[in-house]
Design an enzyme around this catalytic site. Sequence first.
Site, PDB file in Angstrom:
ATOM      1  N   ARG A 129      -0.796  -0.211  -9.928  1.00 10.41           N
ATOM      2  CA  ARG A 129      -1.642  -1.064 -10.744  1.00 10.41           C
ATOM      3  C   ARG A 129      -3.004  -1.315 -10.109  1.00 10.41           C
ATOM      4  NH1 ARG A 129       2.342  -2.751 -13.099  1.00 10.41           N
ATOM      5  NH2 ARG A 129       3.200  -2.718 -11.012  1.00 10.41           N
ATOM      6  N   LYS A 138      -1.641  10.818  11.722  1.00 12.92           N
ATOM      7  CA  LYS A 138      -1.902  11.520  12.989  1.00 12.92           C
ATOM      8  C   LYS A 138      -2.183  10.537  14.118  1.00 12.92           C
ATOM      9  CE  LYS A 138      -4.020  15.458  10.589  1.00 12.92           C
ATOM     10  NZ  LYS A 138      -5.323  16.057  10.293  1.00 12.92           N
ATOM     11  N   HIS A 176      -4.655 -11.944  -1.915  1.00 13.04           N
ATOM     12  CA  HIS A 176      -4.851 -10.858  -2.883  1.00 13.04           C
ATOM     13  C   HIS A 176      -5.838 -11.429  -3.904  1.00 13.04           C
ATOM     14  CE1 HIS A 176      -4.404  -7.515  -5.404  1.00 13.04           C
ATOM     15  NE2 HIS A 176      -3.104  -7.452  -5.552  1.00 13.04           N
TER      16      HIS A 176
END
Lengths: 181, 312
Positions: free
Chosen positions: B58, B86, B136
Amino acid sequence: MEFTQKAVVMTAGDMNRVMARIASQIVENNPDLANVLLVGIHRRGVPLADTIAAKIKEMDGVDVARGTLDITLYRDDLTTVADRPVINKTELPANITGKTIILVDDVLYTGRTIRAAMDELIDFGRPRRVQLAVLIDRGWRELPIQADYVGKTVTTTEAEIIKVMLPEFDDTEQVLLVEQK
Amino acid sequence: MPLNRKDLLGIADLSVEEINLILDTAVTFRDINTRQIKKVPTLRGKTVINLFFEASTRTRTSFEIAGKRLSADTINISASTSSVVKGETLVDTALNLQAMAPDAIVIRHSSSGAPHQIAKIVKAAVINAGDGAHEHPTQALLDALTIRHAKGRIGGLKVAIIGDVLHSRVARSNAHLLTKLGAHVVLAGPRTLLPFGLEKQIPAGNGSIRFADSIEDAITDADVVMMLRIQMERQSGGFFPSLREYSIHFGLNKRRLALAKPDAIVLHPGPINRGVEIDSDVADGVSSLILDQVENGVAVRMAILYLLAGGE
């Protein structure tokens, strides 16, 4: 910002007469008024488009369709202005393809606003033709753009500012020529 | 009033004026998403990098669509296909991305504060798309836009936030935003998943915040019921016996929703666990604005990108 007033370009009476003339020129040039869409450019073009529509209604009894356009997102100088401008509502009918669109703005200056407005219109459809009506043409064009209906042409220096004052935004109705102090 | 900041890292440090500016700007962008040509040239030549160290459909899609509709070039990097595997450090990844001169970096990371660290070392605008259990911000803004659109206001509303508050950055950002705008936030859930003390860390502004004794107490007379997702990926600690038991005691069903005001709306940040924290007949019912939230998400993210990445 403080300004020195240099001249009164138009009184409320002058503005009223000029808007009536523009309205009658629009009627004369566009026999098919049902296909005309008057689009005011935010902010001061919006009430001017309303005024023109009211004058056409008085003259011909026709209710001309209206729309509004905010060109902020199409400006070519967005990255250089310090603050992100507040965006107003763009309201156009679902389909503008085939319409005669008459853009309405208060002052024609560099022509960049009109360039942006035309680009935005094209994103909504393919109008049959686009015309431009302005209250004041003050010169200093930076793009090859001309108005079809002009209230008054005013010779200005680059430092001067045309202040169109409308009851919707200001306390008074007049056009002033001012210069920044 | 401009948004005078380089980054959007959280709701906690936003003023009420800044929140309202973002929401008002988002309203105009919502119109663009209903046009036939859903694209404006505003961010032409700008580059937005979506740097996602956690799974997301989303939020990442929403940011990508938001960027594209503003004509920005958007690039997606997910941790599983990047040099992180890596062994590259977060700072090195950020410095390398900066060397490619992006205008905005959208970042999601499992560690709280990761976007803040990147914001300090890159010139690009950094937008937090979720950091650990911290914030958020764009989710809280799209929730606020949805509430404001449905209710006409946010001040004075009772908002119940229910579920795994402990792990929820959505709950924290919403608690900050809603109380700043004057809402009364009531948190409820299993006691093992309630971070008691949180109410003291949030300066409740004109609103208020408290923990409810039961989910029924929280929902009673609520204007908004916001369900939180049970985050399966963060449930290693034995916080509750089973999903079935969770659903019986804390799931939103029709019977519980009936305690809320008759015109109450139901929100969920997604993805929903049907039959766990929310029953299907509620999630798909008339009170549910879950898909409106997704729609508003694009508009809010367009507003953020416009306000932060629009300049030089």
